[in-house]
Design a protein around this motif. Structure first.
Motif, PDB file in Angstrom:
ATOM      1  N   ILE A 160       0.847  -1.199   0.000  1.00 20.43           N
ATOM      2  CA  ILE A 160       0.000   0.000   0.000  1.00 20.43           C
ATOM      3  C   ILE A 160       0.879   1.246   0.000  1.00 20.43           C
ATOM      4  O   ILE A 160       0.675   2.170  -0.787  1.00 20.43           O
ATOM      5  CB  ILE A 160      -0.958   0.000   1.220  1.00 20.43           C
ATOM      6  N   TYR A 161       1.862   1.257   0.894  1.00 22.70           N
ATOM      7  CA  TYR A 161       2.769   2.409   0.997  1.00 22.70           C
ATOM      8  C   TYR A 161       3.509   2.634  -0.318  1.00 22.70           C
ATOM      9  O   TYR A 161       3.557   3.749  -0.836  1.00 22.70           O
ATOM     10  CB  TYR A 161       3.782   2.171   2.135  1.00 22.70           C
ATOM     11  N   ALA A 162       4.078   1.556  -0.859  1.00 20.73           N
ATOM     12  CA  ALA A 162       4.880   1.677  -2.080  1.00 20.73           C
ATOM     13  C   ALA A 162       4.039   2.156  -3.260  1.00 20.73           C
ATOM     14  O   ALA A 162       4.476   3.026  -4.023  1.00 20.73           O
ATOM     15  CB  ALA A 162       5.537   0.327  -2.399  1.00 20.73           C
ATOM     16  N   LEU A 163       2.842   1.608  -3.415  1.00 21.33           N
ATOM     17  CA  LEU A 163       1.973   2.046  -4.510  1.00 21.33           C
ATOM     18  C   LEU A 163       1.563   3.502  -4.343  1.00 21.33           C
ATOM     19  O   LEU A 163       1.527   4.262  -5.316  1.00 21.33           O
ATOM     20  CB  LEU A 163       0.734   1.147  -4.601  1.00 21.33           C
ATOM     21  N   ASP A 193      18.435   8.750  -0.363  1.00 23.01           N
ATOM     22  CA  ASP A 193      19.278   7.650   0.085  1.00 23.01           C
ATOM     23  C   ASP A 193      18.454   6.589   0.786  1.00 23.01           C
ATOM     24  O   ASP A 193      17.488   6.892   1.482  1.00 23.01           O
ATOM     25  CB  ASP A 193      20.350   8.166   1.054  1.00 23.01           C
ATOM     26  N   ARG A 194      18.885   5.344   0.613  1.00 25.80           N
ATOM     27  CA  ARG A 194      18.241   4.234   1.307  1.00 25.80           C
ATOM     28  C   ARG A 194      18.589   4.345   2.793  1.00 25.80           C
ATOM     29  O   ARG A 194      19.752   4.524   3.146  1.00 25.80           O
ATOM     30  CB  ARG A 194      18.774   2.927   0.730  1.00 25.80           C
ATOM     31  N   PRO A 195      17.587   4.243   3.675  1.00 25.59           N
ATOM     32  CA  PRO A 195      17.875   4.324   5.113  1.00 25.59           C
ATOM     33  C   PRO A 195      18.871   3.247   5.554  1.00 25.59           C
ATOM     34  O   PRO A 195      18.958   2.178   4.957  1.00 25.59           O
ATOM     35  CB  PRO A 195      16.505   4.102   5.765  1.00 25.59           C
ATOM     36  N   MET A 199      15.093  -0.074  10.281  1.00 21.99           N
ATOM     37  CA  MET A 199      14.593  -1.240   9.547  1.00 21.99           C
ATOM     38  C   MET A 199      13.254  -0.975   8.877  1.00 21.99           C
ATOM     39  O   MET A 199      13.016  -1.424   7.759  1.00 21.99           O
ATOM     40  CB  MET A 199      14.522  -2.454  10.464  1.00 21.99           C
ATOM     41  N   VAL A 200      12.366  -0.243   9.537  1.00 22.46           N
ATOM     42  CA  VAL A 200      11.061   0.060   8.949  1.00 22.46           C
ATOM     43  C   VAL A 200      11.235   0.973   7.737  1.00 22.46           C
ATOM     44  O   VAL A 200      10.688   0.714   6.663  1.00 22.46           O
ATOM     45  CB  VAL A 200      10.116   0.687   9.995  1.00 22.46           C
ATOM     46  N   GLY A 201      12.006   2.026   7.906  1.00 28.00           N
ATOM     47  CA  GLY A 201      12.262   2.943   6.803  1.00 28.00           C
ATOM     48  C   GLY A 201      12.924   2.248   5.628  1.00 28.00           C
ATOM     49  O   GLY A 201      12.607   2.503   4.466  1.00 28.00           O
ATOM     50  N   ARG A 202      13.824   1.334   5.941  1.00 26.70           N
ATOM     51  CA  ARG A 202      14.535   0.583   4.900  1.00 26.70           C
ATOM     52  C   ARG A 202      13.564  -0.313   4.127  1.00 26.70           C
ATOM     53  O   ARG A 202      13.605  -0.382   2.906  1.00 26.70           O
ATOM     54  CB  ARG A 202      15.634  -0.241   5.572  1.00 26.70           C
ATOM     55  N   ALA A 203      12.679  -1.004   4.841  1.00 27.76           N
ATOM     56  CA  ALA A 203      11.693  -1.879   4.197  1.00 27.76           C
ATOM     57  C   ALA A 203      10.751  -1.063   3.320  1.00 27.76           C
ATOM     58  O   ALA A 203      10.413  -1.477   2.200  1.00 27.76           O
ATOM     59  CB  ALA A 203      10.913  -2.664   5.250  1.00 27.76           C
ATOM     60  N   LYS A 204      10.326   0.090   3.810  1.00 32.00           N
ATOM     61  CA  LYS A 204       9.438   0.951   3.027  1.00 32.00           C
ATOM     62  C   LYS A 204      10.140   1.442   1.762  1.00 32.00           C
ATOM     63  O   LYS A 204       9.565   1.409   0.671  1.00 32.00           O
ATOM     64  CB  LYS A 204       8.980   2.149   3.875  1.00 32.00           C
ATOM     65  N   TYR A 205      11.384   1.868   1.909  1.00 32.80           N
ATOM     66  CA  TYR A 205      12.153   2.348   0.753  1.00 32.80           C
ATOM     67  C   TYR A 205      12.338   1.230  -0.277  1.00 32.80           C
ATOM     68  O   TYR A 205      12.158   1.440  -1.471  1.00 32.80           O
ATOM     69  CB  TYR A 205      13.516   2.888   1.204  1.00 32.80           C
ATOM     70  N   ASP A 206      12.673   0.034   0.206  1.00 34.45           N
ATOM     71  CA  ASP A 206      12.888  -1.104  -0.706  1.00 34.45           C
ATOM     72  C   ASP A 206      11.606  -1.460  -1.455  1.00 34.45           C
ATOM     73  O   ASP A 206      11.644  -1.776  -2.649  1.00 34.45           O
ATOM     74  CB  ASP A 206      13.419  -2.317   0.052  1.00 34.45           C
ATOM     75  N   ALA A 207      10.471  -1.438  -0.762  1.00 42.53           N
ATOM     76  CA  ALA A 207       9.194  -1.752  -1.410  1.00 42.53           C
ATOM     77  C   ALA A 207       8.881  -0.712  -2.481  1.00 42.53           C
ATOM     78  O   ALA A 207       8.428  -1.050  -3.585  1.00 42.53           O
ATOM     79  CB  ALA A 207       8.077  -1.808  -0.369  1.00 42.53           C
ATOM     80  N   TRP A 208       9.123   0.553  -2.177  1.00 40.31           N
ATOM     81  CA  TRP A 208       8.882   1.633  -3.132  1.00 40.31           C
ATOM     82  C   TRP A 208       9.849   1.524  -4.295  1.00 40.31           C
ATOM     83  O   TRP A 208       9.465   1.605  -5.462  1.00 40.31           O
ATOM     84  CB  TRP A 208       9.014   2.963  -2.409  1.00 40.31           C
ATOM     85  N   SER A 209      11.108   1.292  -3.996  1.00 46.10           N
ATOM     86  CA  SER A 209      12.145   1.193  -5.025  1.00 46.10           C
ATOM     87  C   SER A 209      11.868   0.051  -6.002  1.00 46.10           C
ATOM     88  O   SER A 209      12.186   0.141  -7.184  1.00 46.10           O
ATOM     89  CB  SER A 209      13.508   1.002  -4.349  1.00 46.10           C
TER      90      SER A 209
END
Length: 84
Positions: free
Chosen positions: A29-32, A44-46, A51-61
């Protein structure tokens, strides 16, 4: 109703889902949302400590290259599915 209107309505609907989605669905949902509203991931990737910010960034990326309209439609479809 235009896709933009459906997207705005889905944002409102996402706050009133019958049950809280699992973490993988929340990431989707966040990434879309980010892809539809902002475009490809930027900045920059967190770091490892966020860890939460990193997962969100990876999903978006992972959605890089998906055009905004396609991301909007996928977001609308996902929220509609989650409403039951």
């Amino acid at each position: 109703m235009s896709l933009q209107d459906q997207f705005i309505q889905a944002q409102a609907d996402s706050k009133n889902l019958p049950e809280r989605p699992d973490n993988m669905t929340l990431l989707k949902i966040y990434a879309l949302f980010k892809q539809a509203s902002t475009g490809d991931a930027s900045g920059d990737r967190p770091g490892f400590t966020d860890m939460v910010g990193r997962a969100k960034y990876d999903a978006w990326s992972a959605l890089a290259g998906t055009d905004k309209e396609a991301a909007m439609q996928q977001y609308v479809d996902l929220i509609t599915d989650l409403q039951g």
